[in-house]
Scaffold this active site. Structure first.
Site, PDB file in Angstrom:
ATOM      1  N   TYR A 150       0.799  -1.223   0.000  1.00  0.00           N
ATOM      2  CA  TYR A 150       0.000   0.000   0.000  1.00  0.00           C
ATOM      3  C   TYR A 150       0.834   1.276   0.000  1.00  0.00           C
ATOM      4  O   TYR A 150       0.290   2.346  -0.214  1.00  0.00           O
ATOM      5  CB  TYR A 150      -0.976   0.003   1.177  1.00  0.00           C
ATOM      6  CG  TYR A 150      -2.288  -0.615   0.783  1.00  0.00           C
ATOM      7  CD1 TYR A 150      -3.078  -0.008  -0.187  1.00  0.00           C
ATOM      8  CD2 TYR A 150      -2.722  -1.808   1.328  1.00  0.00           C
ATOM      9  CE1 TYR A 150      -4.264  -0.574  -0.584  1.00  0.00           C
ATOM     10  CE2 TYR A 150      -3.912  -2.383   0.934  1.00  0.00           C
ATOM     11  CZ  TYR A 150      -4.675  -1.758  -0.019  1.00  0.00           C
ATOM     12  OH  TYR A 150      -5.846  -2.322  -0.421  1.00  0.00           O
TER      13      TYR A 150
ATOM     14  N   GLU B 278      -3.695 -30.346   8.287  1.00  0.00           N
ATOM     15  CA  GLU B 278      -3.848 -29.511   7.098  1.00  0.00           C
ATOM     16  C   GLU B 278      -4.997 -28.524   7.266  1.00  0.00           C
ATOM     17  O   GLU B 278      -4.882 -27.368   6.903  1.00  0.00           O
ATOM     18  CB  GLU B 278      -4.107 -30.390   5.865  1.00  0.00           C
ATOM     19  CG  GLU B 278      -4.380 -29.570   4.604  1.00  0.00           C
ATOM     20  CD  GLU B 278      -4.780 -30.396   3.402  1.00  0.00           C
ATOM     21  OE1 GLU B 278      -4.548 -31.610   3.423  1.00  0.00           O
ATOM     22  OE2 GLU B 278      -5.320 -29.806   2.445  1.00  0.00           O
TER      23      GLU B 278
ATOM     24  N   ASP C 273      -5.352 -34.245   3.880  1.00  0.00           N
ATOM     25  CA  ASP C 273      -6.365 -34.869   3.029  1.00  0.00           C
ATOM     26  C   ASP C 273      -5.736 -35.961   2.190  1.00  0.00           C
ATOM     27  O   ASP C 273      -4.548 -35.926   1.876  1.00  0.00           O
ATOM     28  CB  ASP C 273      -6.959 -33.820   2.069  1.00  0.00           C
ATOM     29  CG  ASP C 273      -7.938 -32.897   2.769  1.00  0.00           C
ATOM     30  OD1 ASP C 273      -8.317 -33.224   3.911  1.00  0.00           O
ATOM     31  OD2 ASP C 273      -8.300 -31.870   2.177  1.00  0.00           O
TER      32      ASP C 273
END
Lengths: 672, 417
Positions: B160, B246, B298
């Site tokens: 920014y 995870e 997963d």
């Protein structure tokens, strides 16, 4: 008006039959009657389309006719609008004023009128308000008078060419008999079924009842045949009004056909103009003059599509059938027509790609009851089926494309340049390929930019050198261009760039889909892959041009793009230097930097070196680099300059009085 | 603590599948203790290798933590060089180490990706690099300011400061990595941090900027992992292992069930792809506490990919792989073979997409997978069955199945690869 008499009749009989179980009458229909009832098959769906198809059929006949005698075609098409009273006077009908207004469909009841007036007043009010607010007002279309069904518009279509003309005595049959023609046979032709001109006549008979007028003269013929005729639909025979010989003063040859039909210019105007334009693209060696004439001068249109080259594609040759493309019926017909006596000769001479030894092998394969010397007449129907089976199963060499006459890359390219004036164009002509025993050639052109081209893909399809305008969505070319070409990989923006895609397919048999002969299906893999390949080849050519162009643009914008970032870079560097200079001052005892660096920081501190100093120096450097790069680019691109296009200047028809002006590089020839 | 968890167990007397296979917690705890001591003794016996110990056929680029003042002086000497170059009319150019895939190299001995020393010139007076070199100069200036002031900012803050030049954050982030690579320091030494992403909960006590934090007393959400690792110190723990999760959802389940009280452990998640802070934190825990790390991801190619980032680093940050990678992470679950082993019903399994299968096949070619035969087997099974499942698939047997049955049973059987 639209529905002709006969279909309603048949409908009636159909609906009646189940009720009153009358004995069914066996009726016979002439081909003319069949096409009159099913005129949509030939492209006469509605008055507008009929006008379009009439123009199209006449133009295509003219082109075929001129090309058959290797004459550069000159075709003049005139559409003349005929208003109602003029039409009535033509057919000898006195204008009738409406007496009983309520009898008509477009009669406006009192209530409806009130409603309409109120609506119009409201619309005006809104418009006035908008105008007062200074908004830009859309031009409200003038309230169209409700067009009744009876309000048909009529047009006289005149097509004049410089073609072969027709033998005086054949004219009645050529126009007055459906399914009689000169274009039957295995050959690449525009027309195929001998329908076009006759359908125009049938349509004129159905909509206006006026006869067709034909003037024709053949080469070196001292007279012009003039013929006025119509067709007896029930008997499928011509009904001749006049057939006479007139004086041929100008030694003109060709044909001029006049027909008065119902049509709709307003809705089919753009289609007809598109057709003419695309025809001009694919036949740049022809000259077209298109005129639309009406009572209102602002509606008149005159467009000249001038000739751009005098190189004509060769006349397509008639070829023999390929064994894998024939059916049982065709075999029987060939046997009936052939002059050959025995089977061996028949196989060898009536088909392509069967040599004598090959024919012998085939006969051996047919079975023990076949022999090379057996008489054709003695073949039993079972034996014919056996021949047909073998033709289906055996392997034959593919037919070559010698019998085809593609537009040619040169002509396609010229046509595109002539009509679209694109920024870039690339063309490709594929080699002959085969689908079901019929050879075909795909040619493609891709153009970028140009006038009257909208953003995105503009697809132009041609089959046997005829533009296809309808049913674009399902066509193989459209599908391929939309789905199977990755435009961005050729640096082409599918949505932003003005892309013209031209694909011309010629074949002895174009596998049209649907009844209207308006599109080629997407399910034929041979054609689809050939189309894809051709377009890709064009794109590859374009890509290098586009890349070059982008480089050139980059070349021009380099300095600006580089200079844009000078303040950012020097600002950042200067700020660090300034911070360093200040800290150094505060901690001046510790002198961390070397002589050069210390000197630099001192100058920064004393404002001898500012941000502007840095910017100036960097800008100078950018200029220097830009100059070097430009020089390098110039030396590189100077070598590979694009080949120049030959220009074509139409010769004037004058006596050959010339002066040659010689210069070391060229000869300037002046005609006077 | 063990008692309370037992009570909890007694109240839940569901007939969960495979529950009967579970031995008493004390037995499981004993196995874990054995494992923990054996792994810590083995790892302490073998000295961790460094790049210098290996004689690689090419030189590598590694960065190290630098003090603020040395970062500052590095920047200053670079800027001085540039200023001289500009003033002498030669423009300027940065010599930026290449972080392209071709410049990466997996070193099996170290079990991580390292960066080779190829670098590319980034001249200002070239149309293709002008933008990047302007951004680089600007980032250098901004970091220089941070050094002078001695403060930390986030990557977002940095972006920014000059939105007009940077255009979007990806560009300033990329150049920031280039700058740290160019200066030869870690990204945290530039005093630029990413926003907090990872969280930790469980048997861990550490000091954050001088405050002592007890991660068992951080409520359900746990403690956010501090973005700058140099604030963190004094780690203490009685845990037997570190559990890497995870997904946020699985982490929440374990935290709420106070899984770390039943089996003493530290639970960490980065909610998907791990950020630098979480990786640094995990590495620090592993080094200081010497605990085995078990991963729960997963059963899809991306789960394994995340595991690989923890294990041997990402390509983007390979220049700092020495500090960011945690060696020897065990794949606990959910593994493709578990789908059948735990009879996960068909409706909880998802078919793999074309892209999934492609990623899976590509990963089979990667060195970090190939070095572990067990992983190759599992991944091959996944690609073959074309099925994937998330950790949440276990919820089909009840929301607490994960913490009540699946994990204890896995630990009891020492079922990790």
């Amino acid at each position: 008006m639209d529905s002709s008499e006969s279909p309603t009749e048949t409908k009636k009989t159909k609906s009646k039959t189940p009720r009153k179980n009358k004995e069914t009458v066996l009726k016979q229909k002439s081909p003319a009657e069949f096409f009159a009832e099913n005129k949509n098959i030939a492209g006469f769906d509605n008055p507008g389309k009929s006008l379009y198809t009439t123009v199209r059929e006449l133009v295509e006949n003219s082109l075929d006719s001129a090309e058959s005698i290797s004459e550069l075609p000159v075709v003049e098409i005139t559409i003349e609008e005929i208003n109602k009273s003029k039409f009535n006077s033509m057919i000898g009908l006195i204008d009738c004023e409406r007496v009983d207004a309520e009898l008509y469909d477009d009669y406006e009841t009192e209530k409806a009128r009130e409603k309409r007036l109120a609506k119009e007043a409201r619309a005006q009010e809104i418009q006035a308000k908008n105008a007062a607010l200074g908004k830009k007002v859309k031009e409200t279309p003038a309230s169209k008078g409700i067009r009744g069904r009876g309000e048909a518009s009529f047009y006289r279509v005149i097509c004049k060419d410089n073609g072969k003309g027709m033998p005086h005595d054949d004219i009645p049959n050529m126009f007055g008999r459906v399914l009689s023609g000169t274009k039957y046979g295995l050959k690449q032709t525009r027309g195929k079924f001998g329908l076009g001109a006759k359908m125009a006549l049938i349509w004129s008979k159905m909509s206006t009842g006026l006869p067709i007028e034909i003037s024709s003269s053949m080469r070196n013929q001292s007279y012009i045949s003039f013929c006025r005729l119509d067709i007896d639909i029930h008997k499928n025979i011509p009904h001749v009004h006049v057939n006479e010989k007139r004086e041929n003063k100008e030694r003109w040859h060709g044909a001029e056909i006049q027909v008065v039909i119902e049509g709709n210019w307003t809705t089919y105007r753009s289609k007809i103009l598109h057709y003419m334009r695309q025809m001009a693209v694919i036949t740049p060696y022809a000259q077209f003059l298109f005129k639309f004439v009406s009572d209102a001068p602002e509606k008149n249109v005159t467009i000249r599509f001038s000739r751009r080259t005098d190189v004509m594609p060769p006349v397509p040759l008639e070829t023999k059938h390929h064994p894998s493309s024939v059916d049982l019926l065709l075999i029987k017909r060939l046997i009936a027509e052939t002059s050959k006596q025995n089977l061996l000769q028949f196989l060898q001479h009536e088909f392509v790609n069967i040599s004598k030894s090959h024919a012998e092998r085939l006969i051996g394969e047919m079975g023990p009851d076949f022999s090379p010397k057996m008489a054709l007449k003695s073949l039993t129907p079972q034996q014919l089926v056996r021949i047909h089976q073998l033709f289906r199963q055996a392997k034959f060499d593919d037919p070559n494309g010698h019998c085809l006459s593609p537009a040619g890359e040169y002509n396609l390219r010229l046509g595109i340049i002539k009509e679209l004036h694109p920024d870039m164009v690339a063309t490709y002509s594929g080699s002959a390929q085969v689908f079901e025993g019929h050879p075909f050639i795909v040619e493609a052109g891709v153009s970028i930019g140009g006038k009257n081209v909208k953003q995105g893909l503009n697809i132009f399809r041609f089959a046997n050198r005829i533009p296809l305008l309808f049913e674009q969505g399902a066509d193989v070319v459209t599908r391929t261009a939309l789905k199977r070409i990755n435009w961005s990989s050729y640096k082409i923006n599918q949505l932003q760039d003005k892309i013209g895609i031209f694909v011309s397919i010629v074949s002895t048999k174009i596998p049209f889909k649907g009844t209207g002969k308006e599109y080629i299906g997407d399910d034929i893999t041979e054609i689809a892959s050939a189309v894809k390949y051709s377009i890709q080849q064009c794109c590859i050519q374009l890509k290098s041009k586009i890349v070059k162009k982008m480089q050139a643009r980059e070349q021009q914008e380099r300095k600006r793009n580089l200079s844009k970032y000078i303040p950012d870079a020097t600002g950042a560097v200067y700020n660090v230097l300034k911070d360093m200079a200040e800290t150094q001052l505060h901690a001046s005892k510790k002198f961390r930097y070397g002589d050069d660096d210390g000197e630099l920081l001192r100058k920064v501190y004393e404002n001898l070196i500012t941000k502007e100093t840095l910017s100036e120096k960097l800008a100078k450097h950018v200029e220097q680099v830009d100059y070097e790069m430009a020089l390098e680019y110039a030396t590189q691109s100077g070598v590979s300059e694009e080949p120049r296009e030959a220009i074509y200047i139409q010769p004037l028809e004058t006596e050959n009085k010339i002066i040659d002006l010689h210069s070391p590089f060229f000869v300037f020839r002046m005609f006077y | 603590m063990a008692e309370s968890s037992k009570k909890r167990r007694r109240t839940n007397t569901d007939d969960l599948p495979f529950k009967n296979k579970l031995k008493p917690d004390s037995t499981i705890l004993q196995t874990l203790k054995d494992f923990s001591t054996s792994s810590s003794s083995s790892s302490s016996s073998s000295k961790t290798l460094t790049l210098q110990d290996l004689s690689l056929p090419f030189s590598c680029r590694e960065v190290s933590d630098l003090s603020l003042s040395s970062v500052q002086s590095n920047i200053e000497s670079l800027v001085l060089r540039i200023a001289h170059s500009i003033l002498s009319g030669n423009g300027f150019a940065f010599d930026v180490p290449s972080r392209a895939a071709t410049n990466q190299f997996y070193v099996p001995e170290l079990d991580r990706i390292v960066l080779k020393d190829k670098s590319s010139l980034r001249p200002f007076a070239n149309i293709s690099t002008v933008r990047k070199s302007a951004i680089t100069a600007r980032i250098l200036q901004l970091v220089h300011q941070l050094c002078i002031k001695g403060i930390h900012v986030t990557k977002r803050d940095l972006f920014y400061t000059d939105v007009k030049l940077f255009q979007d954050q990806i560009q300033s982030d990329t150049v920031l990595d280039d700058v740290s690579c160019m200066l030869g320091c870690t990204r945290s030494s530039l005093n630029v941090v990413a926003a907090e992403k990872g969280v930790v909960v469980g048997r861990l006590i550490f000091s954050d900027n001088g405050d002592m934090i007890d991660c068992t007393k951080m409520g359900m959400g746990g403690k956010a992992i501090p973005p700058n690792i140099d604030r963190v110190g004094d780690m203490q723990s009685d845990a037997l292992f570190i559990l890497l999760v995870e997904k946020d959802a699985a982490y929440m389940r374990l935290a709420e069930d106070r899984f770390y009280n039943r089996f003493p452990c530290i639970i960490v998640t980065a909610k998907g792809q791990p950020d630098v802070a979480t990786r640094l934190f995990l590495k620090k825990m592993k080094m200081e506490l010497n605990l085995p790390v078990l991963a729960l991801v997963d059963s899809d190619p991306y789960g394994l990919k995340i595991l690989s980032v923890y294990g041997c680093g990402s390509k983007n940050m390979s220049y700092d792989s020495a500090n960011l990678t945690t060696p020897d992470i065990k794949w606990l679950g959910v593994r493709p073979s578990d789908l059948d082993k735990y009879k996960i019903p068909e409706q909880c399994r998802l078919p793999m997409t074309e892209q999934d299968i492609k990623t899976g096949k590509d990963m089979l070619e990667e060195d970090f997978v190939k070095k572990n035969p067990g992983w190759v087997e599992e991944l091959t099974l996944m690609v073959k069955t074309k099925q994937k499942a998330e950790i949440q698939a276990l919820s089909t047997f009840g929301f607490q199945y994960l913490s009540e049955v699946y994990l204890p049973l896995k630990l009891q059987q020492k079922d990790w690869l």
